[in-house]
Design a protein around this motif. Sequence first.
Motif, mmCIF file in Angstrom:
data_model
loop_
_atom_site.group_PDB
_atom_site.id
_atom_site.type_symbol
_atom_site.label_atom_id
_atom_site.label_comp_id
_atom_site.label_asym_id
_atom_site.label_seq_id
_atom_site.Cartn_x
_atom_site.Cartn_y
_atom_site.Cartn_z
ATOM 1 N N LEU A 83 0.861 -1.023 0.013
ATOM 2 C CA LEU A 83 0.250 0.371 -0.411
ATOM 3 C C LEU A 83 0.835 1.284 0.004
ATOM 4 C CD1 LEU A 83 -3.345 -1.028 2.413
ATOM 5 C CD2 LEU A 83 -2.782 -0.974 -0.048
ATOM 6 N N PHE A 84 1.715 1.259 1.259
ATOM 7 C CA PHE A 84 2.881 2.826 1.053
ATOM 8 C C PHE A 84 4.741 1.503 0.797
ATOM 9 C CE2 PHE A 84 -0.038 3.592 4.112
ATOM 10 C CZ PHE A 84 -1.022 4.875 3.361
ATOM 11 N N PRO A 85 4.359 1.541 -1.226
ATOM 12 C CA PRO A 85 6.180 1.442 -1.339
ATOM 13 C C PRO A 85 6.887 2.466 -0.526
ATOM 14 C CG PRO A 85 4.037 1.464 -3.292
ATOM 15 C CD PRO A 85 2.923 2.052 -2.025
ATOM 16 N N ARG A 86 8.116 1.675 -0.480
ATOM 17 C CA ARG A 86 9.321 2.373 0.226
ATOM 18 C C ARG A 86 9.879 2.960 -0.766
ATOM 19 N NH1 ARG A 86 11.547 -0.840 4.444
ATOM 20 N NH2 ARG A 86 10.704 -2.570 4.924
ATOM 21 N N THR A 87 9.761 2.890 -2.375
ATOM 22 C CA THR A 87 10.363 4.397 -2.956
ATOM 23 C C THR A 87 9.023 4.306 -4.059
ATOM 24 O OG1 THR A 87 11.773 3.013 -4.302
ATOM 25 C CG2 THR A 87 12.470 3.580 -2.103
#
Length: 270
Positions: A83-87
Motif C-alpha cells: 500500500l505504501f511502497p518504500r520508494t
Amino acid sequence: MTTEAERVRTVMPPPPAYPPSPPPAPPARRSAAAAAVCAVLGLGLVAGAAVGGRLTAPPSRTAAEAAYERGGTLWSDVPVDELFPRTVHAPDAGPGGASRDWTRLGVAPDGDCAPGLDPALAAALRPAGCRRLLRATYADATSTTVTTVGLLITGTDRAGMRALRSRVAAGRLDTRTDMLPRPYAPPGTVADRFGDAQRASWWLAVRDDLPLVVWSVTGFADGRTGTPLQPAARAVAPDAASDVAQAGLGHDARALAARIESAFRAAVRR
C-alpha cells in the motif's frame, strides 16, 4: 316348403367376424411402461425446478461490487509495503514534467480518522463513516520537502460515496484552508518537524468506485512556518508563481497521492 324364419336366415348375411381383443399385457410390461411415464414426468419437473431456480436465485456480484467490498477490508491483510511502497518514482510528475522520487520515512499506526484531519474536514467526511485511516510520510530525493499521504477507508456503500463526492465538489472542500489533512511526523527523520504549522499544500479526492478518500499534505522539511497555503489543484497550474508552486509542493502532493492510490487499486485487483 321353407318357413318364414328359414327364409330370413337365408337372405340375411352372417355377422362380421371381428378380430379378437389382444390379451392383457403381462404385469412386468405394464410396470415398465408406467416407470417410463414417471421418468419422463420426473425429468420435466426437475428441469422446471432448475429453470425456476435460475429465475429466482439472487444475481451474483459484479466485478465492480466485488472490488468495492474488497476495498473496504484490504487494509487488514495486505502488507504495508504494497500500500505504501518504500520508494516511489514518477518520471514526469514535477514542474515542467521533471522526474520526481520519494522515499518512505515512516508509516503511522492505523486507527480512526480524527487524528489525521482538521476538525472541520473530519466533520464533513463523517457521514461516510471511517473504518480505518492509513498514513505514511515520504521525503523527496533531496530531503527538501516532506509529504504525508492518507488513505481513508469509509464505511458506506457506493451511493454514500457518490453523495460524499458531490458534497465535496459542491463545497469545494478540497480548496478550503480551514479543512486540511494533518501531517504524520515520524520521529528521528527529516519529517520530525512536520506539523500543522508547516503545511503548505494539499490534495483531496473522493472515489465512488471504492470506499476510499485519498489525500496528501506537504511542506518544507526544514520546519519553516508562514508559507501561504495553496491547494495542489492551483499550485500545479502552468502560470502558478507562488513559493509553493515554484518548489513543486503541489506536484508532490498530487503525484504522490496518485501513486499511492494506484498501489491501493493494484492490491484490490490481486
